[in-house]
Scaffold this motif. Structure first.
Motif, PDB file in Angstrom:
ATOM      1  N   GLN A  71      39.484  25.189  40.323  1.00 37.94           N
ATOM      2  CA  GLN A  71      40.856  25.568  41.135  1.00 37.94           C
ATOM      3  C   GLN A  71      40.457  26.814  41.926  1.00 37.94           C
ATOM      4  O   GLN A  71      40.895  27.096  42.756  1.00 37.94           O
ATOM      5  N   VAL A  72      39.863  27.757  41.101  1.00 40.84           N
ATOM      6  CA  VAL A  72      39.684  29.046  41.898  1.00 40.84           C
ATOM      7  C   VAL A  72      38.804  28.933  43.043  1.00 40.84           C
ATOM      8  O   VAL A  72      38.880  29.452  44.077  1.00 40.84           O
ATOM      9  N   LEU A  73      37.517  28.326  42.693  1.00 40.81           N
ATOM     10  CA  LEU A  73      36.757  28.048  43.948  1.00 40.81           C
ATOM     11  C   LEU A  73      37.326  27.223  45.221  1.00 40.81           C
ATOM     12  O   LEU A  73      37.194  27.624  46.172  1.00 40.81           O
ATOM     13  N   ARG A  74      38.147  26.414  44.855  1.00 41.83           N
ATOM     14  CA  ARG A  74      38.805  25.576  45.744  1.00 41.83           C
ATOM     15  C   ARG A  74      39.880  26.612  46.516  1.00 41.83           C
ATOM     16  O   ARG A  74      40.032  26.416  47.775  1.00 41.83           O
ATOM     17  N   LEU A  75      40.588  27.298  45.837  1.00 41.98           N
ATOM     18  CA  LEU A  75      41.618  28.231  46.320  1.00 41.98           C
ATOM     19  C   LEU A  75      41.178  29.316  47.369  1.00 41.98           C
ATOM     20  O   LEU A  75      41.439  29.451  48.437  1.00 41.98           O
ATOM     21  N   PHE A  76      39.681  29.845  46.766  1.00 42.72           N
ATOM     22  CA  PHE A  76      38.934  30.873  47.671  1.00 42.72           C
ATOM     23  C   PHE A  76      38.496  30.254  48.796  1.00 42.72           C
ATOM     24  O   PHE A  76      38.688  30.792  49.978  1.00 42.72           O
TER      25      PHE A  76
END
Length: 166
Positions: free
Chosen positions: A93-98
């Motif tokens: 989720q964090v990688l996608r958000l960034f």
């Protein structure tokens, strides 16, 4: 401070949840050499870069057993099992958000590049990274130099690059 434009992620222990496997791998080597095992507390206390110093602090006599031999034994056990490790909770989720916010993401590891790519390929995150940086051997000695070289070659001000991990 300028705005962050690039996030450089560490792999082992930061995105990949492999601490238990790392402990299992080093303890296997310690057992084979009839040396005391590491518990979580001692593992955290002695783990460091360069990895050769970690091996010394863990108890290996590197005069009797060369670090290069131990490192290859460690990797022969660790690597095939590493693909069974999970990502840390929330990583995808964090990688996608960034990525969606336009941040450039780089994966940097003290792992040999081909082994790093083999591990990463087991997760749906390959397209999240603009660049993947690893080293050319299994001795994990050049991570800091790799990070410094990345900053120098990136052409970006250092204060626009965020490093996450050790």
């Amino acid at each position: 401070m300028d705005e962050i434009t690039t996030v450089v992620w560490d792999w082992n222990g930061t995105l990949l949840d492999d601490v238990e496997l790392c402990m299992e791998s080093i303890n296997r080597l310690l057992r084979e050499h009839r040396l005391p095992q590491l518990d979580h507390e001692r593992y955290q206390r002695v783990f460091q870069f360069p990895i050769i110093e970690y091996y010394r602090k863990a108890g290996f006599d590197l005069e009797a057993e060369p670090f290069e031999v131990l490192a290859h034994e460690y990797m022969a056990y660790y690597q095939p099992r590493s693909i069974q490790c999970a990502l840390q909770e929330g990583t995808q989720q964090v990688l996608r958000l960034f990525q969606h916010t336009g941040l450039r993401q780089v994966l940097l590891s003290a792992s040999r590049l081909d082994l790093l790519k083999e591990q990463r390929a087991h997760f749906p995150i390959e397209d999240r990274f603009d660049q993947v940086l690893g080293i050319s051997d299994v001795y994990a000695h050049a991570k800091a130099a790799l990070a410094k070289r990345f900053v120098a070659q990136s052409g970006q001000p250092a204060d626009t690059i965020l490093f996450v991990g050790d």
